[in-house]
Design an enzyme around this catalytic site. Structure first.
Site, PDB file in Angstrom:
ATOM      1  N   LYS A  81      48.426  38.687  45.523  1.00  0.00           N
ATOM      2  CA  LYS A  81      49.033  38.641  44.194  1.00  0.00           C
ATOM      3  C   LYS A  81      48.266  39.586  43.280  1.00  0.00           C
ATOM      4  CE  LYS A  81      47.453  36.102  40.731  1.00  0.00           C
ATOM      5  NZ  LYS A  81      46.202  36.188  39.871  1.00  0.00           N
ATOM      6  N   HIS A  82      48.929  40.027  42.236  1.00  0.00           N
ATOM      7  CA  HIS A  82      48.265  40.860  41.228  1.00  0.00           C
ATOM      8  C   HIS A  82      48.596  40.273  39.871  1.00  0.00           C
ATOM      9  CE1 HIS A  82      46.969  44.379  38.957  1.00  0.00           C
ATOM     10  NE2 HIS A  82      48.075  44.218  38.261  1.00  0.00           N
TER      11      HIS A  82
END
Ligand code: URA
Length: 462
Positions: A81-82
């Site tokens: 995830k970012h």
């Protein structure tokens, strides 16, 4: 091929071919193209933009400019995830072990903090023994046996981005959307991902304060990933208040440990107040400082499981609660951190002593007026924390892991002037009292409250 003719194409607002983009990025890497020509290209892109195909070609070329992981041999679904970053954002600490507990592989590359938002690595370095410096073989071993590692950015990861970022900075081209897209995704794509979930934050404490701009960035990231063959979903989430009760480093890690504990108050908020139907979350009752953290973290966990195609959002929610209640999530978290050097006996003693000190020596932060707490200026709060040493002004600064701000109030809470809304712990800092006063000024108190709070503004899926 000549850089001059490639420059002419973009200068005239036309589309670059994949070969032209690859030629440029290769020239950045082997230094055969001088910075002045790359700077001119950046300015041409700033004025004319890039379509999704060009963005995808640029991203892939940049991600191939250095070393890449090869995770196909794992035979498992690889995900990361970012987040575009915000105050108190510790969601990665819960997401990596939770996904690993479901058998997914999470090769998480995180940053150290610079500026007003903290970095995941700085938070974890507050635990005794933690190391993010892992050889490639060790990363592979931890991924294989435990499902996730949390490593750091190295100079070998997408080096073309490093060069371009420095040039964007001095040519005032940082905020162009195709360039932001390629910069963020090129680093993530070195992780050999099957899927990526994005948390694009929107509000006074985020890089994007405007919903339309946040949507534009999310849309670009999702479509560019899709064009590059990587599944990507984005959530646009509210960032008007610190996420959760704790802001700092060690205290944020403590909050993440409390979060994943079975039967914790975080678990109870998720169990009692979140219901999910087709990715739509029931409206949040805002009644504690942890609600926003729980809603955003659970939405991301659900999205990360759902993107695998093996779970509906409803199933994902139910199965997470069950693994959470059984203690599996916490156990996985501790196991991964042990593999990365954390000595839990020492860590438990440190946490115990730190909590005792905080109880004795914290400075109250008081409401400046009576009314409803409607906003906290994240950048101002973050910069005040940096003043106290919780973050860095320059890359070479060191971080004091124990400086911490604890919220005792939440968005929309009615408060009386002089009421305690938080507490600050910054032992041995003679500025702490005056900074506590300044922290109270980062909160906006008004006569009426915001009746329409949504933690998840939008969801984009390809
Ligand atoms: N984060 C990045 O890595 N690059 C950008 O350009 C913006 C945010």
């Amino acid at each position: 091929m000549q850089m001059k003719s490639i420059l002419r194409v973009k200068r005239d607002g036309k589309e670059l071919t994949r070969e032209q983009i690859e030629f440029w990025v290769k020239g950045i890497s082997d230094k055969s193209i001088p910075d002045y020509q790359s700077s001119a290209m950046l300015m041409a892109i700033f004025h004319h933009g890039m379509n999704i195909r060009e963005r995808s070609d640029l991203t892939l070329a940049m991600s191939r400019s250095g070393s890449r992981m090869d995770l196909r041999s794992l035979g498992s679904f690889v995900i990361d995830k970012h987040s575009s970053g915000g105050i108190g954002d510790k969601t990665s600490l819960m997401l990596a072990p939770a996904m690993a507990a479901f058998g997914l592989k999470v090769p998480m590359i995180s940053g150290r903090g610079l500026g007003f938002t903290g970095g995941t690595l700085d938070k974890l370095h507050s635990l005794p023994g933690f190391t993010h410096e892992l050889s490639e073989a060790r990363r592979m071993q931890i991924l294989q046996s435990h499902g996730a590692f949390i490593g750091g950015q190295t100079s070998e990861i997408a080096p073309a981005d490093r060069t371009l970022y420095a040039l964007r900075d001095v040519t005032e081209t940082v905020e162009e959307i195709s360039l932001i897209t390629a910069s963020i995704l090129s680093k993530k794509f070195t992780e050999d991902l099957d899927a990526l979930v994005l948390d694009i934050k929107c509000g006074s404490g985020a890089f994007m304060s405007d919903l339309e701009k946040a949507r534009e960035l999310a849309d670009s990231l999702v479509k560019t990933s899709q064009a590059a063959g990587i599944r990507c979903h984005a959530l646009i989430t509210r960032m008007n208040f610190p996420l959760g009760a704790e802001t700092g480093n060690l205290n944020e890690v403590i909050e993440s440990l409390q979060y994943l504990s079975p039967g914790s108050q975080y678990y109870e908020v998720a169990r009692q107040h979140i219901s999910v139907k087709d990715h739509i979350f029931s409206h949040a009752p805002v009644s504690s400082a942890i609600d926003n953290l729980v809603f955003v973290t659970q939405a991301l966990m659900i999205e990360m499981l759902a993107i695998t195609g093996k779970f509906s959002a409803e199933e994902a929610h139910g199965q997470i609660l069950s693994k959470w209640a059984s203690g599996e999530l916490l156990q996985k978290y501790k196991e991964i951190l042990s593999e990365q050097g954390v000595d839990w006996k020492e860590a438990d003693d440190l946490i115990h002593n730190f909590n005792k000190q905080r109880e004795k020596k914290s400075i109250p932060v008081l409401a400046q007026n009576s009314g409803f707490l409607v906003d906290c200026n994240g950048a101002s709060l973050g910069n005040l924390m940096v003043e106290l040493g919780a973050g860095r002004k320059k890359a070479e600064d060191s971080v004091n892991p124990q400086v911490s701000f604890t919220l005792k109030a939440w968005e929309n809470k009615p408060v009386m002037k002089g009421e305690i809304i938080g507490s600050l712990f910054a032992e041995e800092n003679s500025n702490a009292n005056s900074i506590a006063e300044k922290i109270s000024e980062t909160f906006t108190i008004t006569e009426s409250k915001d009746n329409d709070i949504h933690y998840i503004y939008d969801r984009l899926a390809n």
